[in-house]
Scaffold this active site. Structure first.
Site, PDB file in Angstrom:
ATOM      1  N   TYR A 126       4.777  -5.625  17.610  1.00 13.65           N
ATOM      2  CA  TYR A 126       4.948  -4.881  16.358  1.00 13.65           C
ATOM      3  C   TYR A 126       5.778  -3.610  16.605  1.00 13.65           C
ATOM      4  CZ  TYR A 126       3.881  -1.490  12.736  1.00 13.65           C
ATOM      5  OH  TYR A 126       3.992  -0.507  11.782  1.00 13.65           O
TER       6      TYR A 126
ATOM      7  N   PHE B   7      10.172  -0.636   3.340  1.00 12.78           N
ATOM      8  CA  PHE B   7       8.763  -0.692   3.756  1.00 12.78           C
ATOM      9  C   PHE B   7       8.343  -2.098   4.170  1.00 12.78           C
ATOM     10  CE2 PHE B   7       9.045   2.787   0.696  1.00 12.78           C
ATOM     11  CZ  PHE B   7       8.374   3.800   1.350  1.00 12.78           C
TER      12      PHE B   7
ATOM     13  N   TYR C   1       0.828  -1.214   0.000  1.00 14.34           N
ATOM     14  CA  TYR C   1       0.000   0.000   0.000  1.00 14.34           C
ATOM     15  C   TYR C   1       0.861   1.262   0.000  1.00 14.34           C
ATOM     16  CZ  TYR C   1      -3.216   3.457   2.080  1.00 14.34           C
ATOM     17  OH  TYR C   1      -3.955   4.575   2.363  1.00 14.34           O
TER      18      TYR C   1
END
Ligand code: UDP
Length: 323
Positions: A141, A73, A11
């Site tokens: 995370y 990314f 994305y």
């Protein structure tokens, strides 16, 4: 410049690839297509299908590309999933990152723009969240992203790396043919727009008893075009260090749903359900440093515009990308 983009079919990465190519840079995309989409690839870029956890694949790809800089990314990015399976997150986001750094070292590439996150801060004592706010991640995370920031800081000190950490708040919106398509989808704006598309009946609001004006969580939504502009500025500036990227004023879950009702003209029924574990009440960026040092100026700070662009993409791609 010759730029190597990990996660360039995802994305946010796909918008970076398009923007870099439009600006005249040369791009190699490295993506395992687990979350990325073949249809989001840009034909002007070199594409390498590979996985960061496979050391040889990333070493070979970086060695062949001989980039001057890396935009990194590729990562797992779901808080809830990281609570269920922390090792999966550390393995991809930290071990994979180490292999990437080793590959860069072998190819004598030292400049890296790293996708970090406001999740490295956990629940801050004060808002807005600036670069000096103590980083105390509340989930694996956020911890995995902070660990990689720290690894890169040591590589800066010992190996001459030139890292930039861009800590994103809530990436949203769409740019032309590039938009948000995750399976399963957990992010608020696409989940709300799926109701307007008639794909789900109602949107769930995860808690309305937070300490916020309307009781629902406040987040700092930032348009992906603005987000990527900061990457390009960081790349071209030669700066190193951390930058928080957000608009500085948040929107609540109910405000986002209302913005989606206005843009789509659909009533979008909503139902309040239990809180989602680990959700802080308010996360809002202090992004003065990016404005001051990089000259960054978000073009689309308004939540209505962000939703408009996301809606245009979802209407054009009601079933997401074809692959
Ligand atoms: N949220 C919600 N319903 C949904 C999806 C998200 O109420 O179907 C809330 C979520 O609890 C959070 C905010 O919307 O407070 C933004 O969530 P998202 O997953 O988009 O981003 P996060 O802030 O978790 O990175």
């Amino acid at each position: 410049m010759n730029v190597f983009v990990t996660g360039g079919a995802g994305y946010i990465g796909s918008v970076a690839v398009k923007t870099l190519l439009d600006a005249g840079h040369e791009v190699t995309v490295f993506d395992n297509l687990e979350w990325g989409h073949r249809a989001a690839l840009d034909s002007r870029a070199e594409f390498v299908l590979g996985d960061l956890r496979n050391r040889q694949e990333i070493v070979d790809a970086v060695g062949r590309a001989q980039p001057e800089a890396v935009m990194h990314f590729a990562a797992y990015a779901l808080v809830g999933e990281s609570m269920q399976d922390p090792l999966r997150y550390f393995r991809n986001n930290v071990t994979g990152g180490i292999y990437l750094a080793e590959a860069m070292k072998e190819a004598s590439c030292r400049r890296i723009i790293f996708s970090s996150t406001c999740a490295t801060f956990g629940q801050p004592d004060r808002l807005p969240i600036t670069e000096d706010t103590p980083q105390r991640p509340a989930n694996p995370y956020g911890e995995s992203k902070l660990m990689y920031e720290r690894i890169l800081l040591w590589l800066q000190e010992r190996e001459g790396f030139e890292p930039v950490f861009l800590r994103y708040f809530n990436a949203s919106g769409a740019v032309e043919r590039l938009g948000e398509d995750h399976t399963p989808e957990t992010h608020l704006i696409p989940c709300v727009l799926k109701v307007a598309l008639g794909q789900t009946e109602k949107v769930q609001v995860f808690g309305d008893d937070f300490d916020t004006p309307d009781g629902t969580c406040v987040r700092d939504y930032i348009h992906i075009e603005d987000l990527i502009q900061a990457h390009v500025l960081a790349l071209e500036s030669g700066e190193t260090g951390a930058f928080n990227l957000g608009n500085g004023d948040g929107a609540s879950v109910l405000e986002v749903i209302e913005a989606c009702r206005k843009v789509t003209g659909h009533p979008i029924p909503a139902e309040v359900v239990d809180r989602r574990p680990g959700d802080p009440a308010r996360l809002v960026a202090g992004a003065d440093k990016a404005r001051r040092v990089l000259g960054w100026k978000p073009r689309f700070p308004d939540i209505g515009t962000i939703v408009e662009h996301a809606w245009a993409w979802h209407q054009a791609h009601p079933d997401g990308y074809p692959d």
